[in-house]
Scaffold this active site. Structure first.
Site, PDB file in Angstrom:
ATOM      1  N   PHE D  50      55.253  43.780  51.086  1.00 17.54           N
ATOM      2  CA  PHE D  50      56.545  43.149  51.324  1.00 17.54           C
ATOM      3  C   PHE D  50      56.602  41.738  50.754  1.00 17.54           C
ATOM      4  O   PHE D  50      55.616  40.989  50.816  1.00 17.54           O
ATOM      5  CB  PHE D  50      56.851  43.113  52.817  1.00 17.54           C
ATOM      6  CG  PHE D  50      57.198  44.458  53.358  1.00 17.54           C
ATOM      7  CD1 PHE D  50      58.467  44.986  53.170  1.00 17.54           C
ATOM      8  CD2 PHE D  50      56.247  45.218  54.019  1.00 17.54           C
ATOM      9  CE1 PHE D  50      58.785  46.245  53.639  1.00 17.54           C
ATOM     10  CE2 PHE D  50      56.552  46.477  54.499  1.00 17.54           C
ATOM     11  CZ  PHE D  50      57.819  46.995  54.309  1.00 17.54           C
ATOM     12  N   GLU D  51      57.762  41.399  50.247  1.00 15.14           N
ATOM     13  CA  GLU D  51      58.060  40.071  49.723  1.00 15.14           C
ATOM     14  C   GLU D  51      57.643  38.964  50.692  1.00 15.14           C
ATOM     15  O   GLU D  51      57.289  37.864  50.284  1.00 15.14           O
ATOM     16  CB  GLU D  51      59.577  40.021  49.498  1.00 15.14           C
ATOM     17  CG  GLU D  51      60.082  38.758  48.911  1.00 15.14           C
ATOM     18  CD  GLU D  51      61.595  38.798  48.721  1.00 15.14           C
ATOM     19  OE1 GLU D  51      62.145  39.874  48.413  1.00 15.14           O
ATOM     20  OE2 GLU D  51      62.215  37.743  48.879  1.00 15.14           O
TER      21      GLU D  51
END
Lengths: 255, 332, 332, 255
Positions: D50-51
């Site tokens: 995830f970012e």
């Protein structure tokens, strides 16, 4: 009259420079002991910050290197090396940090050499290298230097400038682009030197009890003003007690 | 970088598979702590040559590699072992004899060089070392720097801050000049950690030094570890795991793999070995004898440990559970 | 930066002491997670004006500050609340109406700007955004950039890699050009964390986002936290503590201080509030009413919580001990 | 004949692009679902990244934002934002990462706009901004773009280039100095577009069952080659079952 060794005087003299709430950036050896002694004597809320990234460790035994696992015990934070040095470079935090470093050679402007004796490419004696000393000397506005007073160590010109002192003239650091002030003092086994406010040249500020300032002058390889020097207050009973019983009971560094 | 799922190797296999003569290698740990000693010894055992080594402040691991003649060049900030060696002995000896090329940086600069490598950018700026010989004196000459592709063409580049706004300058310098230090991207990084899972996710206990940046900056990573644990054990505390699996190529289970340096929570450094080593390392003849007896004379780290220590010594350095080191160990 | 030993404040005191009209402030958290909401509300309550805000990807906190008219300018990468707001409503409305000046960077660029600030260097290099309008189009004009001392004179500077060695280029670009993004050093950073001690040592559970760099880059830091704990509790696991005490100026105990955003291990985001907020935030009139009723109409965060939630709602969002969020919470 | 919605086809089409052992860099929304579906269907050992910095989380419930606490559960690592994006910029790791991003506008070279509609300084519609999309599009050599197929979204010229596609010519990215290849494909609710190997212009590669390629052409604001397109294989029973029962049983994104 209290008996004490020159090393004890040296550690206590350095410890006195540390104020409560200071953040003390430590390297290996005697500098750790000075920081521990300050905490044990008069600056209980100073924070010891090891070059390896341990902040405010609980030192139940004296570390023999900055990477000694003893520095990891009950620290408040672990930082990576990159994070650690950044606290000094960052002006918000850096201004509250006091650094303690040593070297093999020093000149009258407090420039330090811990890289080599002789030519860099073909050294007569190779030394360990900067470690974090150059970084501390570059970033920290208040640096204490530890040196044994010997003529071969206090030289006209160091063979290699590893860690910047006041460089070569009063505004040498500003000209070079350094972001903080140069060293505050040099703590030796015979006395303490400061740097003249204007000329940034080293001068003797304190000699230890029983030491003749002229003897100090003779042990220094450049001309040094010793006329402003005063005798330092000898170690107090409380200082010695803390140093001997709490900071280094095994005399790992004191001997 | 390896996205496979089972990366378990023996140390012999891992060194054979990932380290070649002439490689640029980076070594984890710090002076007398968490040096990947078993891996360094295996590199010596396999007679790897002409290595170009990167370290910030590494003592024992680098010194034995140098003593064994495996290292051609080194870029480093500090080579010492605290109280046990103000300057590492083989390092000192080989440089003074002109047998080792060295390039000096500060500890922060080496850390930044690994950080830049880990970030995939070519350099990192700092204000450290302005006015010093670290900038002025270069260990590697331009010919070497131009010839050898993996070495940066410049040791350091000075640059004026393009964002300089005189009015807001908070510090006292009259110009705003920065020292750019070049990124390091080693062929291989070797580190020793407390725990890893078979996919390579690695957990370091205590201080991580620059191991994480060294691993991320590297094309290949060999992790030796005290324990290989279940992935699910590591997943219980994600914040405590330092290196993602996809950065690691080989995981090798080597108990006491950092000996004679310390491994926090597992064992302390061995002051007996380190004192003994002083006498060995100052003398090339004695050092060769040490290598023959203890490194070439043993097949692996467990044989080395059996030969060089005994039960009492192992017991002496065993870490206390609470503090992570050996309380009251004789260190004089 | 404060080296004192007791930094406990009430939120009213902390905001009064450390935040002034016109300050440059940085806000922690990420879209719907760990926004320092109680602190944002107190800033609104004290009618702070003309703030210059820095954020990477912040949703709720930034949006309410903007809606309340506290923000004059913002430098940001993303303003949205995931499924609850593809674009934050007040942010969108105020920009479209010309009432908010904005400067756009990417998320990584904002992270690097905080990192540079935390490291005390003026910029950080990256290869991100080459060829895009993030480089070409500037939100703040040169007049403002020259006038306002705290704003960087340049949004971005392009620079050729001085270490460029064509032979070793691993990627496909024909030149080696870098995007330099300027450091951020806010006057104040506000963050919400799970735990802190009275000296300011702060522990974040779950993802830290860029909170640590934001705090380190800042002249002052206000930490609100779910629990104020003993120093010794934090010392048991040093690696889990993100911010050293000496970076923090004020520690404020505010349970549920991130509500309506989530605080890992303590509570989830409140989907009921966030859905309801959509209707409020699109309309200036309704938003003013919301402020009057819930922010100006309450003295502090605990009154705010009492007024806007009820026991059942609080129970619904309570985090499960194992997973850290509210399992099976109705989120449609 | 199996029934399915265009959104289901879209998610499955994107999921099929993800290979086992890929590292999938996710933003908010439908991209998370595609990554989860790939893991649930055919790439169990792909890693979702995830970012926000969570690596390989155990997703027991669908996250509604990249900062949703659900992404923090049983992750293998937590990274800071600066560390997270660096994995993409770093060529050693970046080359194994596949990115999934979306936008409000796209042009024929795959350049994306998620900043504003109209003039940047006085936008008619303000959008959320880049977030991590520009970084992904800059660093990752394999990017999947998600877009609803609408004429106002597929435009001749985007109002603001937030995330670089192939820029404006075949070697646009190299000229600009970007370090990785441009987007691989655009997954829409009617078909999938690729970019021509030589011209880097968008063309239709697949249309969904029951969709006429000409209908797709009509919904695009620039000229697009649809002659090379083939009908995509409809969702398999196993794909739909995994998507519906494992990835999004609550239909939080599917509806």
């Amino acid at each position: 009259m209290i008996e004490y060794t020159p090393k004890e005087m040296m550690v206590i003299a350095a410890a006195r420079k540390i104020k409560n709430f200071d953040i003390v950036f430590c390297g290996t050896g005697i500098s750790i002991l000075a920081a521990m002694a300050a905490k044990d004597i008069h600056a209980p809320q100073s924070i010891i910050f090891f070059e390896t990234g341990a902040v405010d460790s609980v030192l139940e035994e004296l570390p023999l290197a900055v990477s000694d696992p003893r520095v990891m015990h009950n620290a408040s934070n672990y930082c990576s090396l990159a994070e650690t040095f950044a606290f000094m470079q960052n002006r918000n935090t850096g201004k509250n940090i006091i650094g303690i470093i040593g070297a093999a050679q020093i000149d009258q402007y407090g420039n330090l050499n811990s890289t080599c004796i002789g030519d860099y490419k073909k050294p007569r004696v190779r030394l360990p290298g900067s470690g974090g000393a150059c970084d501390v000397a570059s970033f920290v506005g208040r640096t204490i230097i530890f040196m044994k007073l010997e003529k071969r160590k206090f030289v006209e010109k160091v063979d290699y400038i590893t860690s910047p002192g006041w460089l070569s003239c009063p505004d040498g650091r500003e000209k070079a682009g350094l972001i903080a002030d140069g060293p505050t003092c040099v703590v030796t086994d015979m006395g303490i030197m400061g740097f003249d406010k204007d000329s940034k040249e080293m001068y003797l500020t304190y000699f230890y009890p029983g030491i003749d300032p002229l003897e100090i002058k003779q042990n220094i390889g450049f001309d040094i003003d010793v006329l402003r020097a005063k005798e330092i207050e000898p170690p107090l009973r409380t200082e010695l007690k803390a140093l001997r019983e709490k900071s280094d009971p095994e005399r790992l560094i004191l001997e | 970088m390896n996205t496979g799922k089972n990366k378990i190797y023996t140390l012999t296999q891992a060194v054979k598979a990932y380290i070649n003569d002439g490689d640029h290698i980076s070594i984890g740990g710090f002076t007398i702590n968490r040096n990947p000693m078993a891996c360094a010894h295996e590199i010596i055992r396999q007679k790897k040559k002409n290595l170009h080594v990167y370290a910030h402040s590494n003592g024992q691991g680098v010194d034995e590699l140098i003593g064994a003649g495996a290292v051609k060049r080194i870029e480093i900030a500090y080579s010492g072992n605290g109280r046990f060696a103000p300057t590492c002995f083989c390092f000192k000896r080989k440089i003074e004899q002109g047998e080792l090329e060295v390039e000096d940086y500060s500890n922060y600069q080496m850390s930044l060089r690994f950080l830049a490598g880990s970030m995939g950018i070519p350099f990192m700026p700092t204000y450290s070392s302005l006015g010093t010989d670290i900038i002025k004196k270069w260990g590697f000459d331009s010919e070497l720097r131009n010839q050898e592709l993996k070495i940066s063409r410049e040791k350091i580049v000075l640059m004026d801050n393009p964002f300089f706004k005189k009015e807001t300058l908070s510090h006292k310098n009259q110009k705003d000049q920065l020292v750019l230090v070049p990124a390091i991207n080693p062929d291989v990084t070797i580190i020793h950690a407390q725990k890893a899972d078979i996919e390579g996710c690695t957990k370091i206990e205590g201080l991580a030094f620059a191991d994480v940046e060294q691993a991320k900056a590297s094309k290949c990573v060999i992790v030796t570890c005290e324990q290989v644990v279940e992935k699910n054990e590591l997943k219980k505390d994600p914040g405590a795991n330092h290196i993602p699996s996809f950065c690691v190529d080989a995981v090798v289970h080597v108990p006491m793999g950092a000996y004679p340096t310390a491994c926090y929570k597992y064992y302390d450094y061995d002051p007996v070995f380190l004192e003994w080593y002083k006498d060995i390392a100052v003398d090339n003849g004695k050092f060769v004898e040490y290598l023959n007896d203890y490194i070439f004379g043993t097949k692996n780290h467990s044989e080395f440990l059996n030969k060089i220590t005994d039960t009492k010594r192992i017991e002496d350095i065993k870490a206390d559970f609470e503090t992570g080191y050996s309380i009251g160990m004789k260190r004089k």
